[in-house]
Design a protein around this motif. Structure first.
Motif, PDB file in Angstrom:
ATOM      1  N   GLU A  68      -9.647  -2.080  13.351  1.00 25.83           N
ATOM      2  CA  GLU A  68     -11.015  -1.831  12.861  1.00 25.83           C
ATOM      3  C   GLU A  68     -11.373  -0.348  12.957  1.00 25.83           C
TER       4      GLU A  68
ATOM      5  N   MET B 228      -9.552   1.430  10.124  1.00 29.74           N
ATOM      6  CA  MET B 228     -10.194   1.147   8.832  1.00 29.74           C
ATOM      7  C   MET B 228     -11.507   1.907   8.712  1.00 29.74           C
ATOM      8  N   ALA B 229     -12.291   1.906   9.786  1.00 27.52           N
ATOM      9  CA  ALA B 229     -13.601   2.563   9.744  1.00 27.52           C
ATOM     10  C   ALA B 229     -13.467   4.076   9.692  1.00 27.52           C
ATOM     11  N   GLY B 230     -12.390   4.607  10.261  1.00 24.41           N
ATOM     12  CA  GLY B 230     -12.218   6.049  10.322  1.00 24.41           C
ATOM     13  C   GLY B 230     -11.393   6.599   9.165  1.00 24.41           C
ATOM     14  N   GLY B 231     -11.037   5.726   8.221  1.00 23.90           N
ATOM     15  CA  GLY B 231     -10.335   6.206   7.036  1.00 23.90           C
ATOM     16  C   GLY B 231      -8.902   6.625   7.301  1.00 23.90           C
TER      17      GLY B 231
ATOM     18  N   ASP C  74      -4.901   6.725   7.121  1.00 22.37           N
ATOM     19  CA  ASP C  74      -3.944   6.443   6.049  1.00 22.37           C
ATOM     20  C   ASP C  74      -2.843   5.500   6.534  1.00 22.37           C
TER      21      ASP C  74
ATOM     22  N   ARG D  75       2.156  12.106   0.860  1.00 18.69           N
ATOM     23  CA  ARG D  75       0.829  12.723   0.904  1.00 18.69           C
ATOM     24  C   ARG D  75       0.943  14.244   0.903  1.00 18.69           C
TER      25      ARG D  75
ATOM     26  N   ALA E 275      -4.632  -7.593   5.052  1.00 14.43           N
ATOM     27  CA  ALA E 275      -4.450  -7.665   3.604  1.00 14.43           C
ATOM     28  C   ALA E 275      -5.263  -6.582   2.910  1.00 14.43           C
ATOM     29  N   ALA E 276      -6.509  -6.409   3.370  1.00 17.79           N
ATOM     30  CA  ALA E 276      -7.368  -5.393   2.761  1.00 17.79           C
ATOM     31  C   ALA E 276      -6.762  -4.005   2.943  1.00 17.79           C
TER      32      ALA E 276
ATOM     33  N   GLY F 161      -3.979  -3.701   0.626  1.00 13.75           N
ATOM     34  CA  GLY F 161      -4.482  -3.697  -0.743  1.00 13.75           C
ATOM     35  C   GLY F 161      -5.064  -2.341  -1.136  1.00 13.75           C
ATOM     36  N   LEU F 162      -5.648  -1.647  -0.159  1.00 15.97           N
ATOM     37  CA  LEU F 162      -6.234  -0.333  -0.437  1.00 15.97           C
ATOM     38  C   LEU F 162      -5.172   0.774  -0.429  1.00 15.97           C
ATOM     39  N   GLY F 163      -3.943   0.394  -0.127  1.00 12.99           N
ATOM     40  CA  GLY F 163      -2.879   1.398  -0.164  1.00 12.99           C
ATOM     41  C   GLY F 163      -2.594   2.033   1.179  1.00 12.99           C
ATOM     42  N   LEU F 164      -3.227   1.554   2.254  1.00 18.21           N
ATOM     43  CA  LEU F 164      -2.892   2.057   3.581  1.00 18.21           C
ATOM     44  C   LEU F 164      -1.527   1.523   3.969  1.00 18.21           C
TER      45      LEU F 164
END
Lengths: 356, 356, 356, 356
Positions: free
Chosen positions: D185, D188-191, D193, D214, D342-343, D346-349
């Protein structure tokens, strides 16, 4: 040595840091007894006090407000007892009865006037300046100001996202009835496009012009207005539009007033927020904790060296002191040649002045 | 007029505020063209630059880091091209080819040495000091420092709750390899009981004594140690205990080392946290935003008045400048007679010194 | 596949996190083309859109507001073109001309009504609920709410220090015109002594009684009142005292009104602060960033599986969806048997109810 | 009714909010006497307790840690007295001597095992789950977790500015020895990669590939790694390079280890920060204050209704309870089919998995 400490006037982040520093320094370095007087001078009029030992000030450095309580309006020289005489003599008698040899008084302009009154009655007093507005004479900065500026800047950061999303004019009204320091530094730190201060009457039309120019390009404008700012008398456009309210009605504050005056002059929605009391509460910023600690420590040094009837000040980066008598009844406004005003204008911010 | 801006060395909160102020002031007041040079001097060696117009710097005031990028190690005077010669002449040629009349260089000690090199090659340069450690000569404060102190103080606030709940010794290791400013102000603001600085070698036994005394009363001790602090050589007790690691092993940092050294000497658990890179990232505090804006505006004034080969400084509360040549190769440590050190000791904090 | 995204209604922390999640997931998992439509439905009426690629949404997760802009009042079904017909057909034509196969619409109640209108015109739509007030039907939580509650709680923390220092009654007015969720959770998190909600008309006299009881002991009272809260009609004591203003005048908001009504009934000073727009701006809390990301990712899944004309919701800890048609025109108030209301009363907080 | 409260195991934001809610609810609703037992079960072994009345818990809602103190390792069933018997019987005798009718025990897995032991000895017990790692069975969330996630996210926000400015790989190591909730979490919250969790062994080569991709585009990578994450055994590339340290040396933590392993595989600089103890200290987030208050209130309801030997849990959005016996000795890991995983993908992380 037995020293009393009290806090007077409005609360301010950093008061507890001063109380802690004075108490710890007097105990450690002078073996003094320290007594906290409650609710400002009221605690001398209707005696209420308690001992302050090291454990009593443990952990208060980061607490907002004052553990001693304060009171806005108790002046022993204008508060009269049953006998019709003011209660200042009673207050002095209280100090003598408790064996208190001297006072450290933390407060603003009004509090320093009272402190000086006690000094004239022979009570040794050291003053510590407290002004969230940063407007006391002789001191370049006072604690609490950085904390207030931080609240303003954080609020502007928040309002900016709404302003941008909606293409709005957002107005934030800050504290600062007579001096515009909070509005100026807060507005600069928060990226305001327009900064309006008590020292520089503004033209509503000039502000509207900025909004319209920004609308034409990006769409949003962030305005930071100090509580005591006011429009130029000759602002005819606005007076005409507000003809039915000849006296600026400020029930909702000058920010609300400005919102109403601007709305008909601009294309986008105008919204105002009065930041209010959140600006003076809460934990002091680290900067204010250090400054308040320095002030408190310096006050203790004055007490130890018997250098009474003086007030601690910051000049440049140095803690020093001035005579209490030189402080009272004056306030420090933003001078019109202040470098930050020049910087604001140089960066293209508006101070609400009509263009020549 | 066409001015290039670059940021060199480690990142620091407030860099973007300087970039914004320089850019806006040069555009508004001088009608200048402004170009951002990317990744420090690297952007001159392998040309990478982009125009900076007002919209390009909109909203960057509150952003941490630098939108131009930076690079720790590219020095055109020590970076050699295919021909074996250093690339400084190429960099100057790049500036001429782009029609850039002068540079505003934002950086630390090392960056100012390079800037001075360009000045000697005839490139008009204005320097803006950047040092999160607050250790550049001639300037009382630099932006980024207040932000770092704020991270330290907030971290100490957090660690204090754990220290109290468990009756532990908690150690926070701050930045400050050569100068202890961050540890000193951060430790004072965060209510540390012990502050250990590079300028003042400490005795592990003296620190342990503080912990044991506190254990006997309340149970917890908060220690703030700067990265570059080190124990006294003559600290025999510790050397004996750490006999198998004669050289202070600092894989986990000096805080971790101190934790291991203290643990056998005290009754309670000892824990250490190295605050690390979070101290230099993130949004600048409002104080730093204002200071960086002032620095940037002053740099633009120097450019406008042709007052090159100087570095902006803050002295007391005034922005002024000094000759670039006077800055290089020096650093400003905490002087042992600094008032904050006296205040710390006066309040009963320990600086890790043996009692006489 | 070519999907358009738009944000409608008031701004809210987390909108950008949804935009980012939808965009990245559609690009990564479906190879879709994504177009951002600007200023809500206005960008369909007066076409304004731009491509969204991965770099366009890099770093927006933590930004408040919406990078696409929004508009409070553009409803293509009630906005009429030159021909006198509403512009919804034009908007559909715009989508077809741009080759947009479906819409992800992020917005509140009103926005979902419009989204459903487009669905009825044959545009495939997925809705993502946006309500800072947490009052949309079918979803237990929505992003932005936690951020608003955090602002309220932090503000109450600040006001509490002033309340304690002065022994005052401090009132904070929060958002929540129809539903009291922000006031309830914000008040509970901020340690309010009294919480007043739209769902539960309050008695001024009952509130005054709490203040007087607290005055008798500690002296301060912290009141959290939602914008839409109102006094009981039968509140005779107050009506009598406010006889000259028969209609509750709320120029300064209900908090200000309550301050005026309470002042004559209590001994201590009463002060009010309207928290205002700062509650909806600024960076989303980490909780909201995660929730918004989950919502956006789920919306992308609905798009990928062709499951249109549905709105994403959170039920318990699970993301799922409901029919768009089931959402419109309803709102979710705090039920009077909500466990937090019972908890508040169980802890001795007052909800402004007269004692039996 | 006379109830004792104690907090066991590591400290956690929200403990004081539970103590306050239990105390106020038992006093207000049941007229109970409440006693705080100090330093966890230690306060029963070497009796140390104090009365808790309403004023004792005033203002503690927002304080980090526990006012009662805690202790990591005192288990009365494994702590032996002078007579060689464990001290559990003595602890029960203490409760009887003090007239304590039941216990509210706030703690984690280990603490609940002890609580269940007391229940088997006939002491009525209610448990409140405390796990900053969010890994206790039966409860969807526990207080403290949101606060830890917030520290992680804010730290990533800070590190991101440095990563971007320098084009670096920045690694943040979070808590989570066995379960990766905080890393997931928080990341995810801190962005972040790349997110690396104990539940999903990672490939250093796969992580390096993300960094290199990257680098080729924007240059920086933000990695969030939980303390207990570990590399795949078959990760030959790394093993070869780290041949001289066959066992992953983790003196500086797994983040430091990863930095060393990654550095030779990527072009840019790699830096690591171990967030450490700051994740568990400090004031709880508003979300955690509300959740802890709900837990405490529910515990008081269980006490009032005599529903002992149960532990409070949150299921969906509902507070309920489970048998104490069903909790002990289990922990809740991130399931590999968790929607957030999954998210993230799905977001490419990247979750550090080799690409097939």
């Amino acid at each position: 040595m037995h020293i009393g400490i009290l806090t007077g006037g409005g609360d301010c982040p950093g008061l507890n840091a001063v109380i802690r520093a004075v108490t710890l320094a007097l105990i450690n370095e002078a073996g003094a007894t320290v007594t906290g007087i409650e609710r400002g001078f009221l605690g001398l009029c209707r005696p209420a006090m308690r001992p302050l030992r090291a454990p009593d000030v443990e952990g208060i450095l980061s607490l907002g407000g004052t553990i001693l309580g304060t009171h806005n309006r108790c002046d022993p020289f204008h508060y009269f007892g049953a006998d019709g005489a003011d209660v200042s003599a009673q207050a002095v008698a209280t100090l003598q009865r408790e064996g208190i040899d001297g006072l450290v008084v933390i407060g603003g302009d009004g509090t320093m006037v009272i402190a000086e009154g006690f000094a004239r009655l022979g009570v040794p007093v050291v003053g510590v300046p407290k002004t969230i507005d940063n407007d006391l004479m002789h001191t370049d900065r006072s604690f609490g100001f950085d904390s207030a500026v931080a609240v303003v800047a954080e609020s502007l950061d928040r309002l900016a996202t709404t302003a941008k999303s909606h293409g709005r004019v957002m107005i934030a009204e800050t504290m600062g009835r007579y001096a515009g320091w909070i509005g100026l530094e807060g507005g600069m730190a928060g990226g305001a496009d327009v900064i309006l201060l008590p020292e520089l009457p503004f033209s509503v039309e000039a502000v509207a012009e900025v909004c319209r120019e920004r609308e034409a390009r990006e769409g949003d404008t962030l305005i930071c207005i100090a509580e005591g700012a006011h429009a130029l008398n000759q602002d005819q456009v606005v007076r005409a539009r507000l003809a039915d309210s000849p006296e600026p009605v400020r029930l909702g504050g000058v920010g609300q007033w400005l919102a109403q005056a601007l709305q008909p002059l601009v294309g986008s929605e105008v919204r105002s927020t009065q930041l209010g009391h959140v600006q003076r509460g809460g934990s002091p910023t680290p900067f204010d904790r250090v400054l308040a600690t320095r002030f408190g420590y310096h006050a203790a040094q004055l007490v130890r060296s018997g250098d009474f009837n003086r007030m601690v000040v910051l000049q440049g980066d140095t803690c020093t002191s001035v005579a209490l008598a030189s402080v009272a009844g004056q306030s420090r406004k933003v001078p019109l040649d202040h470098p930050l005003l020049a910087a604001a204008q140089g960066l293209g911010l508006s101070l609400g002045q009509p263009r020549v």
